[in-house]
Design an enzyme around this catalytic site. Structure first.
Site, PDB file in Angstrom:
ATOM      1  NE  ARG A  26      -6.045  29.629  42.517  1.00 13.45           N
ATOM      2  CZ  ARG A  26      -5.338  28.504  42.603  1.00 13.45           C
ATOM      3  NH1 ARG A  26      -5.910  27.361  42.918  1.00 13.45           N
ATOM      4  NH2 ARG A  26      -4.037  28.509  42.355  1.00 13.45           N
ATOM      5  N   GLY A  27      -5.782  28.830  38.747  1.00 16.99           N
ATOM      6  CA  GLY A  27      -4.624  27.994  38.448  1.00 16.99           C
ATOM      7  C   GLY A  27      -4.561  27.860  36.930  1.00 16.99           C
ATOM      8  CB  ALA A  28      -1.835  28.605  34.543  1.00 18.19           C
ATOM      9  NE  ARG A  68      -7.089  35.465  36.928  1.00 14.30           N
ATOM     10  CZ  ARG A  68      -6.378  34.927  37.915  1.00 14.30           C
ATOM     11  NH1 ARG A  68      -6.223  33.654  38.020  1.00 14.30           N
ATOM     12  NH2 ARG A  68      -5.829  35.708  38.839  1.00 14.30           N
ATOM     13  CB  CYS A 134       0.932  31.115  44.532  1.00 13.73           C
ATOM     14  SG  CYS A 134      -0.751  31.325  43.881  1.00 13.73           S
ATOM     15  CG  ASP A 205      -0.300  32.041  36.201  1.00 16.67           C
ATOM     16  OD1 ASP A 205       0.279  32.037  37.290  1.00 16.67           O
ATOM     17  OD2 ASP A 205      -1.499  31.703  36.063  1.00 16.67           O
ATOM     18  CG  ASN A 215       3.837  31.617  39.336  1.00 17.69           C
ATOM     19  OD1 ASN A 215       2.921  30.973  38.844  1.00 17.69           O
ATOM     20  ND2 ASN A 215       4.262  31.390  40.566  1.00 17.69           N
ATOM     21  CE  LYS A 241       0.575  25.799  33.479  1.00 16.70           C
ATOM     22  NZ  LYS A 241       1.117  25.578  34.795  1.00 16.70           N
TER      23      LYS A 241
HETATM   24  C1  RUB Z   1      -2.028  30.704  40.521  1.00 19.51           C
HETATM   25  C2  RUB Z   1      -0.588  30.671  40.142  1.00 19.51           C
HETATM   26  C3  RUB Z   1       0.002  29.313  39.858  1.00 19.51           C
HETATM   27  C4  RUB Z   1      -0.058  29.042  38.354  1.00 19.51           C
HETATM   28  C5  RUB Z   1       0.226  27.579  38.020  1.00 19.51           C
HETATM   29  O1  RUB Z   1      -2.580  31.997  40.458  1.00 19.51           O
HETATM   30  O2  RUB Z   1       0.071  31.663  39.983  1.00 19.51           O
HETATM   31  O3  RUB Z   1       1.338  29.255  40.244  1.00 19.51           O
HETATM   32  O4  RUB Z   1      -1.344  29.365  37.855  1.00 19.51           O
HETATM   33  O5  RUB Z   1      -0.805  26.752  38.503  1.00 19.51           O
HETATM   34  P1  RUB Z   1      -4.179  32.195  40.634  1.00 19.51           P
HETATM   35  P2  RUB Z   1      -0.957  25.237  37.963  1.00 19.51           P
HETATM   36  O6  RUB Z   1      -4.552  31.562  41.922  1.00 19.51           O
HETATM   37  O7  RUB Z   1      -4.377  33.666  40.607  1.00 19.51           O
HETATM   38  O8  RUB Z   1      -4.843  31.516  39.445  1.00 19.51           O
HETATM   39  O9  RUB Z   1       0.348  24.566  38.233  1.00 19.51           O
HETATM   40  O10 RUB Z   1      -2.089  24.685  38.773  1.00 19.51           O
HETATM   41  O11 RUB Z   1      -1.265  25.323  36.507  1.00 19.51           O
END
Ligand code: RUB
Length: 315
Positions: A26-28, A68, A134, A205, A215, A241
């Site tokens: 998870r995390g974009a 996703r 988040c 995201d 996001n 992004k």
């Molecule tokens: C995570 C989320 C984060 C972005 C950016 O959502 O919204 O703010 O993905 O993350 P989820 P990063 O937990 O549903 O994936 O900075 O790590 O790319």
């Protein structure tokens, strides 16, 4: 060649789709890297003439892309691999290019985060208070870099229902030595009203063509409340992004209601709504923290969109 290529065709692909869907990945940023690697590994299992291999790679990319839908990092990571496969004229070159592109996606994501952290740290307060929502690894990297540079602020991290990614955030912040507190999502206005919050910092995201931020659900509410009180709202958003799509073309993922509440606890006939992302309009974003520093939404889009892989690689 990575170990995944020893698997049966499609196996690693479906596992990656499942890992992303189930939030194991998870995390974009992480999703884009995992998707690109899974596609490159899949290309290693394909045989045939270059145009047949390209078709096979496109099919696999389409399957991965559904995992996703809101995080365009996935689409961009896959697009970069597809572009590399399309540019090759032999099977061996397609396979090599695919692995090299996936490696570049991973390196670029890492380098992007490091650059954003250095640039973004300047915009964090010397002391005072930052509110984050988040868990964004890029936002945490900005806070950690600012702390390392000697800035001494506190952070309030929202719990972030229903998945509670706020727990990941406070863990990462403590590891970086940053003082922080966890709070329920519904307390954001209370904190803004009763404390001097210097900045809101979130991840991204997707950033749409009009500069809107997509996001984690709740981001738009946090940004609206901060905007009303003239608290700056920053989003840590590197090149991967951004998207050429307008905001209407970015789907908001709806997840299973069982993530919100035990469905057996509900009276019959009640549905659970579980949208997991939302759109924050560009006028509520003070600026994007990018590899090139703090840019207005319009400027960030103008700088990043031309560098994205062309959509034709999907057709
Ligand atoms: C995570 C989320 C984060 C972005 C950016 O959502 O919204 O703010 O993905 O993350 P989820 P990063 O937990 O549903 O994936 O900075 O790590 O790319």
């Amino acid at each position: 060649m990575s170990a995944a290529s020893a698997q049966r065709p499609g196996q690693g692909l479906r596992r990656t789709v499942e890992d992303i869907r189930s939030m194991k990945v998870r995390g974009a940023g992480a999703i884009g890297v995992a998707g690109a690697q899974a596609l490159a590994d899949h290309v290693q299992t394909l045989e045939g003439r270059p145009n047949e291999v390209l078709q096979g790679a496109r099919q696999a990319a389409c399957e991965l892309d559904t995992a996703r839908p809101t995080a365009v990092t996935l689409h961009n990571g896959l697009g970069w691999v597809l572009a590399a496969v399309a540019a090759a004229s032999s099977l061996a070159e397609q396979k090599r290019n695919a692995l090299q592109a996936a490696r570049l996606v991973a390196e670029q994501a890492k380098a992007s985060k490091a650059a954003i952290a250095q640039q973004g740290a300047r915009h964090m307060p010397d002391d005072g208070l930052v509110l984050t929502h988040c868990h964004s690894s890029a936002a945490v990297a900005v806070l950690a870099a600012a702390h390392k540079a000697g800035k001494r602020f506190d952070v309030i991290a929202t719990e972030t229902r229903p998945f509670r990614q706020g727990l990941l955030t406070v863990k990462a912040l403590r590891e970086a030595g940053i003082d922080c507190a966890l709070t329920v999502d519904s307390a954001v206005e209370h904190h803004l009203a009763t404390r001097d919050v210097d900045a809101v910092l979130v991840g991204a995201d997707a950033v749409a063509r009009d500069g809107s931020l997509f996001n984690k659900i709740g981001t738009s509410g946090v940004a609206a409340l901060a905007h009303l009180r003239d608290v700056p709202v920053y989003s840590a958003a590197g090149l991967h992004k951004f998207t050429t799509r307008g905001p209407e073309a970015i789907p908001i993922e709806e997840r299973d209601g069982a993530e919100v509440v035990g469905l057996a606890d509900l009276p019959p006939g009640v549905r659970v709504l579980n949208p997991v992302f939302d759109r924050t309009p560009p006028d509520r974003i003070t600026g994007y923290l990018t590899e090139e520093g703090l840019l207005s939404p319009a400027k960030a889009v103008a700088r990043n969109v031309p560098q994205l892989p062309p959509e034709e690689v999907w057709r």
